[in-house]
Design a protein around this motif. Structure first.
Motif, PDB file in Angstrom:
ATOM      1  N   ALA A   1      -3.722  10.597   7.793  1.00  0.00           N
ATOM      2  CA  ALA A   1      -2.679  11.135   6.918  1.00  0.00           C
ATOM      3  C   ALA A   1      -1.637  10.091   6.529  1.00  0.00           C
ATOM      4  N   ALA A   2      -1.687   8.922   7.163  1.00  0.00           N
ATOM      5  CA  ALA A   2      -0.655   7.912   6.915  1.00  0.00           C
ATOM      6  C   ALA A   2      -0.701   7.384   5.488  1.00  0.00           C
ATOM      7  N   VAL A   3      -1.914   7.221   4.952  1.00  0.00           N
ATOM      8  CA  VAL A   3      -2.075   6.752   3.568  1.00  0.00           C
ATOM      9  C   VAL A   3      -3.224   7.522   2.926  1.00  0.00           C
ATOM     10  N   ALA A   4      -3.171   7.655   1.611  1.00  0.00           N
ATOM     11  CA  ALA A   4      -4.238   8.351   0.888  1.00  0.00           C
ATOM     12  C   ALA A   4      -5.539   7.577   1.027  1.00  0.00           C
ATOM     13  N   VAL A   5      -6.648   8.291   1.187  1.00  0.00           N
ATOM     14  CA  VAL A   5      -7.946   7.643   1.322  1.00  0.00           C
ATOM     15  C   VAL A   5      -8.307   6.964   0.001  1.00  0.00           C
ATOM     16  N   ASN A   6      -8.896   5.769   0.077  1.00  0.00           N
ATOM     17  CA  ASN A   6      -9.298   5.075  -1.146  1.00  0.00           C
ATOM     18  C   ASN A   6     -10.800   5.236  -1.381  1.00  0.00           C
TER      19      ASN A   6
ATOM     20  N   TYR B   1      -2.679  -4.723  -0.238  1.00  0.00           N
ATOM     21  CA  TYR B   1      -4.043  -4.880   0.284  1.00  0.00           C
ATOM     22  C   TYR B   1      -4.956  -3.898  -0.443  1.00  0.00           C
ATOM     23  N   LEU B   2      -6.015  -4.411  -1.058  1.00  0.00           N
ATOM     24  CA  LEU B   2      -6.885  -3.582  -1.894  1.00  0.00           C
ATOM     25  C   LEU B   2      -6.024  -2.838  -2.922  1.00  0.00           C
ATOM     26  N   ASN B   3      -6.108  -1.501  -2.949  1.00  0.00           N
ATOM     27  CA  ASN B   3      -5.305  -0.759  -3.920  1.00  0.00           C
ATOM     28  C   ASN B   3      -3.996  -0.251  -3.328  1.00  0.00           C
ATOM     29  N   TYR B   4      -3.669  -0.666  -2.117  1.00  0.00           N
ATOM     30  CA  TYR B   4      -2.458  -0.194  -1.448  1.00  0.00           C
ATOM     31  C   TYR B   4      -1.285  -1.144  -1.703  1.00  0.00           C
ATOM     32  N   THR B   5      -0.126  -0.564  -1.874  1.00  0.00           N
ATOM     33  CA  THR B   5       1.093  -1.365  -1.991  1.00  0.00           C
ATOM     34  C   THR B   5       1.536  -1.830  -0.608  1.00  0.00           C
ATOM     35  N   ALA B   6       2.461  -2.766  -0.589  1.00  0.00           N
ATOM     36  CA  ALA B   6       2.988  -3.240   0.687  1.00  0.00           C
ATOM     37  C   ALA B   6       3.626  -2.094   1.469  1.00  0.00           C
ATOM     38  N   GLU B   7       4.274  -1.182   0.745  1.00  0.00           N
ATOM     39  CA  GLU B   7       4.913  -0.046   1.407  1.00  0.00           C
ATOM     40  C   GLU B   7       3.871   0.863   2.054  1.00  0.00           C
ATOM     41  N   GLU B   8       2.757   1.080   1.388  1.00  0.00           N
ATOM     42  CA  GLU B   8       1.694   1.914   1.955  1.00  0.00           C
ATOM     43  C   GLU B   8       1.049   1.240   3.155  1.00  0.00           C
ATOM     44  N   VAL B   9       0.858  -0.066   3.063  1.00  0.00           N
ATOM     45  CA  VAL B   9       0.313  -0.825   4.196  1.00  0.00           C
ATOM     46  C   VAL B   9       1.239  -0.702   5.401  1.00  0.00           C
TER      47      VAL B   9
ATOM     48  N   ARG C   1     -11.175   2.922   3.720  1.00  0.00           N
ATOM     49  CA  ARG C   1     -12.040   4.041   4.109  1.00  0.00           C
ATOM     50  C   ARG C   1     -13.051   4.375   3.021  1.00  0.00           C
ATOM     51  N   ARG C   2     -13.266   3.449   2.101  1.00  0.00           N
ATOM     52  CA  ARG C   2     -14.190   3.692   0.994  1.00  0.00           C
ATOM     53  C   ARG C   2     -15.597   4.088   1.452  1.00  0.00           C
ATOM     54  N   PRO C   3     -16.134   3.502   2.529  1.00  0.00           N
ATOM     55  CA  PRO C   3     -17.494   3.883   2.929  1.00  0.00           C
ATOM     56  C   PRO C   3     -17.657   5.356   3.296  1.00  0.00           C
ATOM     57  N   GLU C   4     -16.557   6.017   3.654  1.00  0.00           N
ATOM     58  CA  GLU C   4     -16.658   7.428   4.053  1.00  0.00           C
ATOM     59  C   GLU C   4     -17.209   8.284   2.908  1.00  0.00           C
TER      60      GLU C   4
ATOM     61  N   LYS D   1      -7.257  -7.748   8.257  1.00  0.00           N
ATOM     62  CA  LYS D   1      -6.646  -9.087   8.248  1.00  0.00           C
ATOM     63  C   LYS D   1      -5.382  -9.153   9.102  1.00  0.00           C
ATOM     64  N   GLY D   2      -5.277  -8.284  10.082  1.00  0.00           N
ATOM     65  CA  GLY D   2      -4.105  -8.275  10.951  1.00  0.00           C
ATOM     66  C   GLY D   2      -2.968  -7.428  10.441  1.00  0.00           C
ATOM     67  N   LEU D   3      -3.114  -6.850   9.242  1.00  0.00           N
ATOM     68  CA  LEU D   3      -2.030  -6.055   8.659  1.00  0.00           C
ATOM     69  C   LEU D   3      -1.752  -4.793   9.457  1.00  0.00           C
ATOM     70  N   LEU D   4      -2.756  -4.301  10.178  1.00  0.00           N
ATOM     71  CA  LEU D   4      -2.561  -3.101  10.999  1.00  0.00           C
ATOM     72  C   LEU D   4      -2.025  -3.439  12.381  1.00  0.00           C
ATOM     73  N   VAL D   5      -1.906  -4.727  12.668  1.00  0.00           N
ATOM     74  CA  VAL D   5      -1.560  -5.134  14.035  1.00  0.00           C
ATOM     75  C   VAL D   5      -0.253  -5.916  14.101  1.00  0.00           C
ATOM     76  N   ASN D   6      -0.223  -7.079  13.436  1.00  0.00           N
ATOM     77  CA  ASN D   6       0.944  -7.945  13.643  1.00  0.00           C
ATOM     78  C   ASN D   6       1.351  -8.759  12.420  1.00  0.00           C
ATOM     79  N   LYS D   7       0.656  -8.619  11.304  1.00  0.00           N
ATOM     80  CA  LYS D   7       1.007  -9.398  10.117  1.00  0.00           C
ATOM     81  C   LYS D   7       2.032  -8.640   9.268  1.00  0.00           C
ATOM     82  N   PRO D   8       2.922  -9.365   8.597  1.00  0.00           N
ATOM     83  CA  PRO D   8       3.883  -8.704   7.704  1.00  0.00           C
ATOM     84  C   PRO D   8       3.149  -7.944   6.602  1.00  0.00           C
ATOM     85  N   ALA D   9       3.672  -6.790   6.222  1.00  0.00           N
ATOM     86  CA  ALA D   9       3.022  -5.949   5.219  1.00  0.00           C
ATOM     87  C   ALA D   9       2.982  -6.659   3.871  1.00  0.00           C
TER      88      ALA D   9
END
Length: 298
Positions: free
Chosen positions: A287-292, A213-221, A177-180, A202-210
């Motif tokens: 609210a699911a993850v902190a904005v980057n 990604y960027l500055n997010y941990t696997a748990e945040e993803v 959400r950096r462009p915001e 890259k499919g992480l929000l849909v069907n790929k294993p966490a």
């Protein structure tokens, strides 16, 4: 399918745009997929001379023969392949842009490009010279409009101030959400359209294993993916939920989705007619993850 004007141009584009970079089939297979996209209402097709050393433009050009007046073709320039094919170098110089367009026109089998985009950009470039190249091509009728593909806020600001770009392609999703912070309001104020790529991360929000990604941990993803899944239902699956989050941001004109298979095409097109996310659902996703935010090129 919904259609929106792209910035200050008269290009009315489908809000689901076909990102051709993912095409991997034969010319015949690619043409069949593109015909399905046309039948579904997609009219905007995005490629670049960099992709597959120009072969991506060629396969798209073959697929769109006889359909030129029905479609909007966008391509990009600025990355020059080395003669030995070992890689490419950044080249935003005027003479290169003016020569690169000729190859794109030939491969796309068209005499004009609807949207010609600078495929990157840095503040070290001679930006005025690059703009001169695009303006000349516009005067010559070889391109109708021009834009840039960049995630660098400082580069975007420079082009907003100096040029007549009608669009900026940038990565944007629930996990980016950096462009915001730095770009949405600026581009909206100047009536410059946003072409969002990477909307499903890259499919992480849909069907790929966490995974990280960027500055997010696997748990945040995973938390973001879980939020998308929670708000999905029979009428709006995870892919449509992730895409609707992007499409419902005011400055976004279209989501450019990389499409390689009929199933991916179906998922993308379904987002256009999927139920809208309400205000509460949008906030729940945010609210699911902190904005980057952008840490460089500010």
């Amino acid at each position: 399918m919904n259609y929106k004007l792209l910035g200050s141009s008269d290009l009315k584009i489908s809000e689901i745009a076909f990102g051709a970079m993912s095409l991997q089939g034969s010319d015949a297979d690619n043409a069949a997929l593109i015909q399905q996209a046309l039948a579904a209402g997609i009219n905007y097709f995005d490629t670049a001379d960099l992709y597959d050393k120009g072969a991506n433009e060629s396969t798209l050009g073959k697929a769109l023969q006889g359909k030129r007046k029905e479609v909007i073709i966008a391509t990009k320039a600025g990355n020059q392949w080395r003669p030995d094919g070992s890689g490419w170098d950044w080249n935003p110089r005027k003479e290169y842009i003016l020569s690169a367009v000729e190859g794109s026109l030939q491969r796309l089998q068209t005499d004009y490009i609807d949207l010609y985009q600078l495929h990157g950009g840095t503040l070290e470039d001679n930006i005025d010279e690059t703009i001169e190249a695009f303006e000349r091509l516009q005067e010559q009728g070889k391109i109708r409009y021009y834009g840039i593909s960049s995630i660098r806020p400082n580069v975007i600001r420079a082009y907003v101030e100096k040029s007549r770009i009608v669009s900026v392609m940038m990565q944007y999703s629930l996990l980016d959400r950096r462009p915001e912070e730095t770009c949405f309001e600026l581009l909206q104020q100047h009536n410059i359209g946003i072409l969002a790529r990477g909307s499903v991360a890259k499919g992480l929000l849909v069907n790929k294993p966490a995974t990280a990604y960027l500055n997010y941990t696997a748990e945040e993803v995973q938390r973001a993916a879980n939020a998308v899944k929670t708000l999905s239902n029979a009428q709006r699956g995870p892919a449509q939920t992730a895409l609707r989050f992007v499409l419902q941001q005011g400055p976004v004109t279209a989501a450019v989705v990389g499409i390689r298979t009929p199933e991916q095409l179906q998922d993308a097109v379904a987002a256009a007619d999927a139920p809208l996310l309400n205000a509460g659902e949008l906030e729940q996703l945010k609210a699911a993850v902190a904005v980057n935010v952008y840490e460089q090129h500010r």
